[in-house]
Design a protein around this motif. Structure first.
Motif, short mmCIF file in Angstrom:
data_model
loop_
_atom_site.label_atom_id
_atom_site.label_comp_id
_atom_site.label_asym_id
_atom_site.label_seq_id
_atom_site.Cartn_x
_atom_site.Cartn_y
_atom_site.Cartn_z
N LEU A 127 8.08 8.82 -7.04
CA LEU A 127 7.52 8.33 -8.29
C LEU A 127 8.59 8.17 -9.36
O LEU A 127 8.61 7.17 -10.11
N ALA A 128 9.51 9.13 -9.43
CA ALA A 128 10.57 9.05 -10.44
C ALA A 128 11.46 7.84 -10.20
O ALA A 128 11.80 7.10 -11.14
N GLN A 129 11.82 7.59 -8.93
CA GLN A 129 12.68 6.44 -8.64
C GLN A 129 11.94 5.13 -8.92
O GLN A 129 12.51 4.19 -9.50
N ALA A 130 10.68 5.07 -8.53
CA ALA A 130 9.90 3.85 -8.73
C ALA A 130 9.71 3.55 -10.21
O ALA A 130 9.87 2.41 -10.66
N ARG A 175 -1.35 8.99 5.70
CA ARG A 175 -1.06 7.60 6.09
C ARG A 175 0.00 6.99 5.18
O ARG A 175 0.88 6.27 5.63
N ASP A 176 -0.11 7.29 3.88
CA ASP A 176 0.84 6.74 2.90
C ASP A 176 0.67 7.53 1.61
O ASP A 176 -0.13 8.47 1.51
N ALA A 177 1.43 7.15 0.58
CA ALA A 177 1.39 7.86 -0.69
C ALA A 177 0.02 7.74 -1.37
O ALA A 177 -0.42 8.67 -2.05
N PHE A 178 -0.64 6.60 -1.19
CA PHE A 178 -1.96 6.43 -1.80
C PHE A 178 -2.96 7.42 -1.20
O PHE A 178 -3.80 7.98 -1.92
N HIS A 179 -2.88 7.63 0.09
CA HIS A 179 -3.75 8.60 0.76
C HIS A 179 -3.50 10.00 0.20
O HIS A 179 -4.44 10.76 -0.09
N LEU A 180 -2.24 10.37 0.00
CA LEU A 180 -1.90 11.67 -0.59
C LEU A 180 -2.45 11.79 -2.00
O LEU A 180 -3.04 12.81 -2.37
N MET A 181 -2.26 10.78 -2.83
CA MET A 181 -2.71 10.87 -4.21
C MET A 181 -4.24 10.98 -4.31
O MET A 181 -4.76 11.69 -5.16
N ARG A 182 -4.94 10.31 -3.40
CA ARG A 182 -6.40 10.47 -3.36
C ARG A 182 -6.77 11.90 -2.99
O ARG A 182 -7.71 12.48 -3.54
N ASP A 183 -6.01 12.48 -2.06
CA ASP A 183 -6.30 13.84 -1.63
C ASP A 183 -6.01 14.84 -2.76
O ASP A 183 -6.74 15.82 -2.93
N LEU A 184 -4.98 14.60 -3.54
CA LEU A 184 -4.68 15.48 -4.67
C LEU A 184 -5.83 15.48 -5.67
O LEU A 184 -6.21 16.52 -6.22
N ARG A 185 -6.39 14.30 -5.91
CA ARG A 185 -7.55 14.24 -6.80
C ARG A 185 -8.73 15.00 -6.20
O ARG A 185 -9.46 15.68 -6.92
N ALA A 186 -8.90 14.89 -4.88
CA ALA A 186 -10.00 15.60 -4.22
C ALA A 186 -9.80 17.11 -4.25
O ALA A 186 -10.77 17.87 -4.17
N MET A 187 -8.55 17.56 -4.38
CA MET A 187 -8.27 19.00 -4.49
C MET A 187 -8.49 19.52 -5.91
O MET A 187 -8.44 20.72 -6.15
N GLY A 188 -8.68 18.63 -6.88
CA GLY A 188 -8.74 19.04 -8.27
C GLY A 188 -7.37 19.27 -8.86
O GLY A 188 -7.23 19.92 -9.90
N GLU A 189 -6.33 18.72 -8.21
CA GLU A 189 -4.95 18.94 -8.64
C GLU A 189 -4.34 17.65 -9.21
O GLU A 189 -3.12 17.48 -9.16
N GLY A 190 -5.16 16.78 -9.77
CA GLY A 190 -4.64 15.59 -10.40
C GLY A 190 -3.89 15.91 -11.68
O GLY A 190 -3.87 17.06 -12.15
N THR A 207 2.95 0.94 -6.14
CA THR A 207 3.32 0.23 -4.91
C THR A 207 4.77 0.51 -4.53
O THR A 207 5.09 0.76 -3.35
N ARG A 208 5.66 0.48 -5.53
CA ARG A 208 7.07 0.75 -5.25
C ARG A 208 7.26 2.20 -4.81
O ARG A 208 8.05 2.48 -3.90
N ALA A 209 6.54 3.14 -5.43
CA ALA A 209 6.64 4.55 -5.03
C ALA A 209 6.20 4.74 -3.58
O ALA A 209 6.83 5.49 -2.81
N ALA A 210 5.13 4.05 -3.19
CA ALA A 210 4.66 4.14 -1.80
C ALA A 210 5.70 3.59 -0.84
O ALA A 210 5.91 4.14 0.26
N GLN A 211 6.38 2.51 -1.23
CA GLN A 211 7.44 1.95 -0.38
C GLN A 211 8.59 2.93 -0.23
O GLN A 211 9.09 3.15 0.89
N ILE A 212 9.03 3.52 -1.33
CA ILE A 212 10.14 4.48 -1.29
C ILE A 212 9.76 5.69 -0.44
O ILE A 212 10.56 6.18 0.38
N TYR A 213 8.55 6.17 -0.64
CA TYR A 213 8.06 7.33 0.12
C TYR A 213 8.13 7.04 1.62
O TYR A 213 8.65 7.84 2.40
N MET A 214 7.61 5.89 2.01
CA MET A 214 7.59 5.53 3.43
C MET A 214 9.00 5.35 3.97
O MET A 214 9.34 5.85 5.06
N GLN A 215 9.85 4.66 3.24
CA GLN A 215 11.21 4.40 3.70
C GLN A 215 12.04 5.67 3.82
O GLN A 215 12.87 5.80 4.71
#
Length: 266
Positions: A127-130, A175-190, A207-215
């Protein structure tokens, strides 16, 4: 002049809203099991325990209280206080620890489990790089979390005896960064930081953060790991019968002599 109070880190109202929507409790459940394991190793029966938690339904066999800034605890009323994965959101963590210590009877036990500084380092870095690339700057997005050495020092500042800090990590694959961020919200840790952006993040940043994360972090199977470091703080309310370190200069044998003997015998 009266000194200005420090700006709070956590927006408690936002945090409460996030927790009210929580549906994923696997890390909280991991903490329950960890506490059970640690208590099984303590040769002690506890008759007046209390758990500080945001999710009391996970602790059906324990009395629980909410993790308010002022905890609903009475002086020397408990022989065990457990802080279950809430301390990282405290605006005054030392104050919270002091409240827990004061609530303990002499020789009572405190166990505090919280997220440590290695938690979500993959997401934070991406996220910081993106954001730097897309917007040319950074904004508060992920809660800053303490390192184990610093957190162990907080126990001493709060007046606990025999303080110990250790940690373990859990790696979860997404699966990707978006999946993680959804899970963080589901944990109450947003994101519940006071200084957080009050408008939606630009899609280009995410979108750029997800690309960096995957790469940068993807496994050979195409999943991305998310690291959660959980630090366990252990301390005891002071008591005269507890083991104490020797006073400086009170040793009856010199370290130099012991080392010479060890070398000679070797």
């Amino acid at each position: 002049m009266t000194p200005a109070l420090p700006m709070p880190l956590t927006d408690r109202k936002a945090l409460a809203l996030h927790r009210a929507r929580a549906t994923a409790f696997f890390l909280q459940e991991e903490v329950v099991l960890e506490v059970q394991d640690r208590l099984s190793e303590v040769n002690r029966s506890f008759t007046n325990p209390t758990v500080v938690t945001a999710f009391p339904h996970l602790w059906p066999n324990f009395p629980t209280i909410a993790d308010d800034e002022t905890l609903n605890l009475q002086i020397e009323a408990q022989d065990l206080v457990i802080n279950a994965l809430t301390l990282h959101w405290a605006n005054d963590p030392v104050g919270q620890l002091v409240q827990c210590r004061r609530a303990l009877r002499p020789d009572g036990l405190f166990l505090g489990l919280l997220f440590g500084g290695q938690t979500l380092y993959e997401l934070r870095t991406s996220l910081a790089q993106a954001e730097s690339e897309v917007l040319g700057g950074l904004s508060p997005r992920v809660l800053p979390m303490g390192e184990i050495r610093d957190l162990g020092g907080l126990l001493q500042r709060a007046g606990f005896a025999l303080p110990v800090a250790d940690s373990f990590t859990k790696t979860v694959f997404y699966r990707d960064a978006f999946h993680l961020m959804r899970d963080l919200r589901a944990m109450g840790e947003g994101n519940a930081l006071v200084a957080r952006l009050k408008h939606p993040t630009r899609r280009a940043v995410l979108t750029r953060a997800a690309q960096i994360y995957m790469q940068t972090y993807a496994t050979s199977g195409g999943l991305v790991p998310a690291t959660f470091e959980i630090i366990c703080l252990t301390g005891w309310a002071p008591h005269d019968g507890q083991q104490k370190p020797l006073r400086p200069g009170s040793a009856t044998a010199r370290l130099e002599d012991a080392l010479k003997t060890a070398v000679k015998n070797g």
